[in-house]
Design an enzyme around this catalytic site. Sequence first.
Site, PDB file in Angstrom:
ATOM      1  N   LYS A 195       0.030   3.623  -2.761  1.00  0.00           N
ATOM      2  CA  LYS A 195      -1.019   4.642  -2.703  1.00  0.00           C
ATOM      3  C   LYS A 195      -0.447   6.053  -2.598  1.00  0.00           C
ATOM      4  O   LYS A 195      -1.147   7.032  -2.873  1.00  0.00           O
ATOM      5  CB  LYS A 195      -1.958   4.358  -1.530  1.00  0.00           C
ATOM      6  CG  LYS A 195      -2.762   3.070  -1.684  1.00  0.00           C
ATOM      7  CD  LYS A 195      -3.702   2.847  -0.510  1.00  0.00           C
ATOM      8  CE  LYS A 195      -4.602   1.631  -0.717  1.00  0.00           C
ATOM      9  NZ  LYS A 195      -3.920   0.352  -0.494  1.00  0.00           N
TER      10      LYS A 195
ATOM     11  N   SER B 105       0.799  -1.230   0.000  1.00  0.00           N
ATOM     12  CA  SER B 105       0.000   0.000   0.000  1.00  0.00           C
ATOM     13  C   SER B 105       0.827   1.274   0.000  1.00  0.00           C
ATOM     14  O   SER B 105       0.265   2.375  -0.085  1.00  0.00           O
ATOM     15  CB  SER B 105      -0.959   0.004   1.200  1.00  0.00           C
ATOM     16  OG  SER B 105      -2.037  -0.879   0.977  1.00  0.00           O
TER      17      SER B 105
ATOM     18  N   SER C 202      -6.398   3.369   4.106  1.00  0.00           N
ATOM     19  CA  SER C 202      -5.713   2.569   3.084  1.00  0.00           C
ATOM     20  C   SER C 202      -6.707   1.811   2.213  1.00  0.00           C
ATOM     21  O   SER C 202      -6.485   0.658   1.843  1.00  0.00           O
ATOM     22  CB  SER C 202      -4.726   1.583   3.737  1.00  0.00           C
ATOM     23  OG  SER C 202      -3.779   1.127   2.798  1.00  0.00           O
TER      24      SER C 202
END
Length: 406
Positions: free
Chosen positions: A95, A92, A152
């Site tokens: 991101k 993640s 997230s």
Amino acid sequence: MTLQTRRFLLAGGAALFSGGFAGGAGARPRHKPAPSAAPEAPAATGGTVPETPATTPVGPVDTMARWACILDYGSGATVLEKNADERMPPSSLTKMMTAYVTFGMLRAGRLKLDQMLPVSERAWRMQGSKMFVPLGQSVAVQDLVQGMIIQSGNDACIVLSEGISGSQEQFVALMNDTAAKLGLTNSHFMNATGWPADNHYMSARDVAYLALRLIHDFPEYYHFFSEKEFIFNKIHQENRNSLVVKGLADGLKTGHTDAGGFGLCASSERDGRRVVMAINGLPSDGARGREGERLMGWAFANFETAQIINKGEIVEQAPVWMGASQTVPLVVAQEFRMLLPHGWKNSTHVAIDYDSPLIAPVSEGQVVGQLSVVLPGGRKASIPLVAGQAVPALGLLGRAARRLHL
């Protein structure tokens, strides 16, 4: 007349360490050559602790992280690295690039925070961490940004990517184009979420540098990374970055996959100095938090930013051959501030270097030499020295008088 190179040592110097430079937040840290192809995904980290320590200017530092990079925000200098240019599964942490592209669209006016974006079935069905977007409804961009950063949310990333580019695939092309423009030579994206995929990778140095650019390029949106909690669709979730929750950092992102282990990118500012850290490959969520807190504290405790010399400061009166003035002041062309380890200041020196005498005419602002900060062992960084005023050449009678010492 014979020209001689004049070298003077000035007392009270400071230090520059390997990898540091007097750049700004937009300066790009050095990269090692990129591998010719992405490696296979590393095996799950489990409880394995890599034995190789991280490299730092003050000696090796043990860390449980498999990959690590810590940058000084003000200079871009690398203060700690471990496998920092090795391609790794970013999970993640991906991101952060999705956020960078989204912020760029907001800055350009192509997207608005209060704009509503539709939720597709693909977004609604997305697995992993979620902000729980409702199928068939629309969600405000600000909520999606918060859901992506704080919770997230993979589903939030899909809604944003489809709303911006029409499809996640087209958005990913934009991510890769942006990465290339930023100089992220060890990054390639296959999706907007960090979901495990072949040929999807980043390096720890790229993650840290991307964080640096997020802070520098989009200060008006950086506050999203420091928010500790977010409620959407009546669901309350806390920021997964434990350093943010504890008030030890003001961003940025966490991540986890079986292949990459637990990762963290964090930034903090203390006493006017900011540090950016990226670590990955930790064996657990708890280890990620503890190691992040420890390394962040280490980075602040072991380095300081020193004002070496001010712009416009005169460091020498240089002799001038056949000039209307027999000397000209040598002036520092720019402010010189350096990041240095604590305790190194007294073991370094500053040197000035120029050809003497200078030959008239000399123009004001003309580069005539350099000032260098020199470390034991010979490593150094240099900035230009310029003439502080113009010195015209003597005319024929003046030259004759000068030769006769009149």
